[in-house]
Design an enzyme around this catalytic site. Structure first.
Site, PDB file in Angstrom:
ATOM      1  NE  ARG A 103      -3.718  -2.358   2.188  1.00  8.99           N
ATOM      2  CZ  ARG A 103      -4.130  -3.233   3.104  1.00  8.99           C
ATOM      3  NH1 ARG A 103      -3.663  -3.172   4.327  1.00  8.99           N
ATOM      4  NH2 ARG A 103      -4.999  -4.162   2.782  1.00  8.99           N
ATOM      5  CG  PHE A 106      -3.617  -2.705  -7.630  1.00  8.67           C
ATOM      6  CD1 PHE A 106      -3.920  -3.997  -8.017  1.00  8.67           C
ATOM      7  CD2 PHE A 106      -2.823  -1.939  -8.471  1.00  8.67           C
ATOM      8  CE1 PHE A 106      -3.447  -4.506  -9.217  1.00  8.67           C
ATOM      9  CE2 PHE A 106      -2.346  -2.435  -9.675  1.00  8.67           C
ATOM     10  CZ  PHE A 106      -2.671  -3.722 -10.043  1.00  8.67           C
ATOM     11  CD  GLU A 107      -0.804  -3.957  -3.303  1.00 13.04           C
ATOM     12  OE1 GLU A 107      -1.141  -4.978  -2.691  1.00 13.04           O
ATOM     13  OE2 GLU A 107       0.209  -3.925  -4.012  1.00 13.04           O
ATOM     14  N   GLY A 108      -6.087  -4.145  -1.470  1.00 10.96           N
ATOM     15  CA  GLY A 108      -7.219  -3.895  -0.585  1.00 10.96           C
ATOM     16  C   GLY A 108      -7.948  -2.659  -1.075  1.00 10.96           C
TER      17      GLY A 108
END
Length: 594
Positions: free
Chosen positions: A266, A404-406
């Protein structure tokens, strides 16, 4: 005071404590070595990637792999890998600079980022000595390329809902993996896969899987909206016998690896977003100067200038946040002993310390990029919709970052959740601060006059923290253990925290600039900080008002809204005039300016 005995700044402590400007890392602190690393990355992208951009965008595996290996030879893939294992072992400020400068490489930046970040870091932080010696030198050089395999067709943000299984053989020498992973970046050409699976269907665990292992196969390329030059395929595992020594850390510890690597991911995403934001500002300012309408360049029209100013202000806030967070990681990870038996536990703890800041960077960075890309297209007018113009690709490519990334929605739930968990564990005196504030809020607050540079903005930051503590404490008291069901309230609390971290990062950086360079050289930074703090404070007030109205009514609500009004008392600033001044600097420089 928000610090441990060793003087390390605690994650999340910014909401209850103030720190001095000297405690944060800013771009003005870069050393000669930092600037050299940034220049090396820029030169590599300009010379080796830009001329092949069109071919890479058409998903030319061979070319992408060749260029990744070239990046490895230049040292750009080994920055996060310790020297003992063939890397450069650079600090996080350096690796952040590489990530930011790589952004101009478009889809290639994603291929490189997935390899060096989420693909390689699980082994760097959680691998055994043998695993590190076996894999890291080849990953650092680009001889072998990595992919990270968490998402499944039925589980995205709910990582622990994964259905991929890992069944130990009777002799315990192997784990047999079965399952499908979805949307795997670099899957088309990766050699090493970091795969998450449940041992015996229950213990969420992590494995190093090699492409050459029997039973490993790759599905077809996904047809994507953007980032077309990056490979995105399913990974299919059918009775894949993975040696027991390829288990990362321990069975059942996969969630700790996944979540902490996602934290780093993140943060790195925000650094990449910053690079693209700066590029979009440069493209837009240059176009605005060249495009003539009604007999003059469109950059001379105030509404175009306003757009450029707002794009630049967001970039300034994001840059301040990103390098502040890189500095926090350098402090925290410096204490990790890579030779220790419990290195995995040490690394997990050091990374998890700044989980909240990573999510804040990710949400703010991805949304700042979307805003800037959208305004960039608008400045380009009809040409912004044409593929020949780079801004069109930036617009399409930017959209994935909020997923992306959560997703940003998940991250907005994680931000206040992480803060409250820290408070409940006794790691942050959050509720004590909130309770102490209650009595203070009932006292009359005298009106103040502000004369010094950024004096009112500093006051507003302090008031913003009080607003958050007031509303947050009310939410915890009202909902207690059911707070996690109140997603709109949590989202508003998250937005307030994001604004406060961004405001403080910009303010501390500008104070540092003023201390070093004086009013004359820090003028643009002062203007941007003033606009940003006032506008973000307005957003905080709005979120607070909505949240209070959701929780209370009648006299109690009226009392709380009157306290909110008291905390928000301020003198308006001429944001129109300030933005015109900022726009003038951007238009003149034709790039992002501080």
């Amino acid at each position: 005071m928000g610090e441990t005995v060793s003087g390390k700044v605690l994650g999340g402590s910014f909401i209850i404590e103030d720190i001095g400007a000297d405690r944060i890392v800013t771009p003005e602190d870069f050393t000669e070595e930092h600037r050299m690393i940034a220049q090396t990355t820029e030169d590599f992208v300009a010379a080796e990637i830009a001329p092949h951009d069109e071919a890479i965008e058409k998903l030319n595996y061979e070319l992408t792999v060749a260029k990744l290996r070239q990046a490895g030879e230049t040292g750009l893939l080994g920055a996060d890998v310790p020297e003992a294992f063939g890397g450069l072992g650079l600090d996080k400020v350096s690796t952040t600079l590489i990530g930011e400068r790589f952004a101009k490489a478009g889809s290639f930046a994603l291929s490189a980022g997935a390899h060096v970040g989420i693909g390689t870091l699980p082994i760097v932080y959680f691998g055994t000595e043998e695993q590190k010696r076996k894999y890291l030198p080849q990953l650092a050089s680009g001889e072998k390329l990595a992919a990270y395999c968490l998402t499944e067709p039925s589980s995205g943000s709910d990582a622990q809902g994964a259905k991929t299984t890992a069944t130990p053989t009777e002799a315990g020498q192997f784990y047999v993996l079965n399952g499908t992973k979805q949307f795997i970046t670099n899957a088309g050409f990766a050699d090493i896969f970091i795969v998450y699976a449940k041992v015996n269907g229950t213990d969420f665990s992590t494995f190093i899987v090699e492409r050459t292992m029997p039973g490993v196969s790759i599905g077809p390329e996904e047809k994507k909206m953007g980032i077309k030059g990056s490979s995105t395929c399913p990974l299919i595992l059918e009775d894949v016998k993975v040696p027991a020594e390829n288990l990362l850390w321990e069975a059942g510890k996969g969630h700790l690896i996944a979540f902490n690597i996602l934290n780093i991911g993140r943060f790195k995403l925000a650094a990449g977003a910053l690079g693209t934001v700066k590029e979009a500002i440069g493209l837009s300012a240059k176009y605005a100067n060249e495009r003539v309408q009604f007999g003059r360049p469109i950059s001379s029209f105030p509404l175009i200038g306003k757009k450029l100013a707002e794009m630049n202000i967001r970039a300034f806030a994001l840059e301040s946040m990103v390098y502040r967070t890189a500095g926090l990681f350098d402090e925290g990870l410096a204490e990790v002993d890579h030779g220790a038996d419990n290195v995995g536990l040490q690394a997990a703890k050091a990374i998890a310390e700044y989980q909240l800041e990573c999510s804040i960077n990710k949400v703010f960075g991805s949304e700042a990029l979307d805003f800037v890309a959208d305004e960039g297209v608008q400045i380009h007018g009809g040409y912004g919709y044409i593929q020949e113009y780079r801004i069109e690709r930036i617009y399409r490519d930017s959209r994935i970052n909020r997923i992306f990334e959560g997703t940003n929605e998940i991250n907005r739930l994680l931000i206040p959740g992480a803060l409250i968990k820290r408070a409940l564990k006794g790691e942050l005196p959050l509720m004590q601060k909130a309770m102490a504030l209650q009595a203070e809020l009932m006292e009359p607050m005298p009106s103040r006059e502000f004369a010094g540079v950024l004096e009112q903005e500093t006051h507003l930051l302090a008031m913003a923290k009080k607003v958050f503590l007031m509303v947050g404490a009310q939410a915890v008291q009202k909902y207690q253990t059911k707070l996690d069901r109140e997603q709109e309230v949590l989202s508003h609390l998250a937005d307030m925290l994001i604004s406060i971290f961004a405001m403080e990062s910009a303010l501390l950086r500008t104070r540092k600039l003023l201390d070093r360079s004086g009013d004359a050289k820090a003028g643009t930074a002062v203007d941007m900080t003033s606009v940003f703090v006032h506008e973000e404070f307005g957003k905080i007030e709005e979120r607070a008002r909505e949240t209070l109205a959701a929780m209370e009514s009648g006299d109690m609500l009226r009392t709380q809204l009157s306290i909110l009004k008291k905390l928000g008392r301020r003198t308006a600033v001429d944001t129109i005039g300030l933005k015109r001044r900022i726009a003038g600097k951007v238009i003149e420089a034709e790039k992002y300016v501080v």
